[in-house]
Design an enzyme around this catalytic site. Structure first.
Site, PDB file in Angstrom:
ATOM      1  N   HIS A  13      -0.274   2.367  12.086  1.00  0.00           N
ATOM      2  CA  HIS A  13      -1.137   3.548  12.216  1.00  0.00           C
ATOM      3  C   HIS A  13      -1.449   3.885  13.674  1.00  0.00           C
ATOM      4  O   HIS A  13      -1.498   2.984  14.527  1.00  0.00           O
ATOM      5  CB  HIS A  13      -2.476   3.327  11.495  1.00  0.00           C
ATOM      6  CG  HIS A  13      -2.389   3.291  10.010  1.00  0.00           C
ATOM      7  ND1 HIS A  13      -2.571   4.414   9.236  1.00  0.00           N
ATOM      8  CD2 HIS A  13      -2.129   2.280   9.155  1.00  0.00           C
ATOM      9  CE1 HIS A  13      -2.443   4.086   7.950  1.00  0.00           C
ATOM     10  NE2 HIS A  13      -2.165   2.792   7.870  1.00  0.00           N
ATOM     11  N   HIS A  34       0.828  -1.212   0.000  1.00  0.00           N
ATOM     12  CA  HIS A  34       0.000   0.000   0.000  1.00  0.00           C
ATOM     13  C   HIS A  34       0.864   1.263   0.000  1.00  0.00           C
ATOM     14  O   HIS A  34       1.892   1.324   0.669  1.00  0.00           O
ATOM     15  CB  HIS A  34      -0.939   0.020   1.207  1.00  0.00           C
ATOM     16  CG  HIS A  34      -2.103  -0.915   1.060  1.00  0.00           C
ATOM     17  ND1 HIS A  34      -2.803  -1.411   2.130  1.00  0.00           N
ATOM     18  CD2 HIS A  34      -2.672  -1.444  -0.052  1.00  0.00           C
ATOM     19  CE1 HIS A  34      -3.772  -2.212   1.683  1.00  0.00           C
ATOM     20  NE2 HIS A  34      -3.709  -2.246   0.366  1.00  0.00           N
ATOM     21  N   ASP A  88       0.607   4.109   1.355  1.00  0.00           N
ATOM     22  CA  ASP A  88       0.905   4.798   2.620  1.00  0.00           C
ATOM     23  C   ASP A  88       1.992   4.062   3.418  1.00  0.00           C
ATOM     24  O   ASP A  88       2.361   4.503   4.514  1.00  0.00           O
ATOM     25  CB  ASP A  88      -0.375   5.010   3.462  1.00  0.00           C
ATOM     26  CG  ASP A  88      -1.025   3.718   3.908  1.00  0.00           C
ATOM     27  OD1 ASP A  88      -1.178   2.807   3.076  1.00  0.00           O
ATOM     28  OD2 ASP A  88      -1.389   3.617   5.096  1.00  0.00           O
TER      29      ASP A  88
HETATM   30 FE    FE Z   1      -1.818   1.619   6.034  1.00  0.00          FE
HETATM   31 ZN    ZN Z   2      -2.327  -1.041   4.307  1.00  0.00          ZN
END
Ligand code: FE
Ligand code: ZN
Length: 256
Positions: free
Chosen positions: A172, A59, A61
């Site tokens: 995160h 991904h 990010d």
């Molecule tokens: Fe992520």
């Molecule tokens: Zn992810």
């Protein structure tokens, strides 16, 4: 001073990259760089020169900084072999068999698909540090974009089997929202309630809630507790298979 220094780097809105620095070898890695510039600044501020990028999954990010960091520093990009086609600028593909050598540190690579089909974690056993991307979060878990409940539960079970003192460095800062949801499915869990209060206080001061330890997660994270009979009963699934209980918990979080 421990052999492996670890420094969180806040990225984008709520991502964490992690700088790893081994003093003896001078090696420096960044785990899951969303973007390049703040990583270069954070490394420079410590006098560290970036030598590696480690990606848990493709991904953007988590890998958006790969190309820029490689161009700026000549660092080596390391990522999951199963997903090498989707990892920008990858140089070294790793899997459970290869593991990953970082100076004196041997990281075990854990294949934990579900959030994406190629997701891996890096477990630095001696440093007691787990970098698990978007599979296991503090009090939560990632969405199943490319997997099903049985696959994700299997992956989380693999992480749960690591030692309790293992520090969980996730991708995160989602803990406060995760705690609010967790309390809806496990309202009588005293450990969870105490943890939710601590998390709320930390976030009120804009402080990080990670890393937690795996021991804390085992006690309070409902996504690691799908084989707890009490949790199953509360979801109306007494006697159901853990993967089904996990799937129902994940579904409720999706619509929470
Ligand atoms: Fe992520
Ligand atoms: Zn992810």
């Amino acid at each position: 001073m421990t052999a492996l220094e670890i420094a969180p780097v806040p990225l984008l809105k709520d991502n964490y990259g992690y700088l790893l620095h081994e003093r003896s070898s001078g090696l420096t890695a960044i785990v899951d760089p969303s973007e390049a510039e703040p990583v270069l600044e954070a490394a420079a501020a410590r006098g560290w020169r970036l030598t590696h990028v480690l990606n848990t999954h493709h991904h953007s990010d988590h890998s958006g900084g790969n190309a820029g960091l490689k161009e700026a520093t000549g660092c080596k990009v390391v990522g999951p072999a199963y997903d090498r086609a989707r990892i920008p600028a990858i140089d070294e593909a790793v899997d459970e068999a290869s593991g990953f050598r970082f100076g004196q540190q041997q990281a075990q690579v854990l294949f934990i698909p579900g959030h994406t089909r190629g997701h891996i974690a890096f477990w630095f056993r001696d440093a007691q540090a787990l970098f698990c991307g978007d599979t296991l979060f503090s009090l939560g878990c990632g969405r199943m974009f490319e997997g099903d409940p049985a696959m994700m539960w299997n992956s989380l079970s693999k992480l749960r089997a690591l030692p309790d003192p293992t520090r969980v460095y996730c991708g995160h800062e989602y803990t406060e929202a995760n705690a609010r949801f967790a309390l809806t499915v496990d309202p009588d869990n005293a450990v969870l309630k105490a943890r939710a209060d601590r998390v709320k206080a930390l976030r009120a001061e804009n402080r990080a809630t990670v890393p937690s330890t795996l021991g804390e997660e085992k006690a309070a994270n409902p996504f690691l507790r799908a084989d707890d009979p009490g949790l199953a009963a509360r979801l109306g699934l007494a006697g159901a298979a853990p993967a089904q209980v996990f799937g129902e918990t994940r579904h409720r979080k999706d619509v929470f």
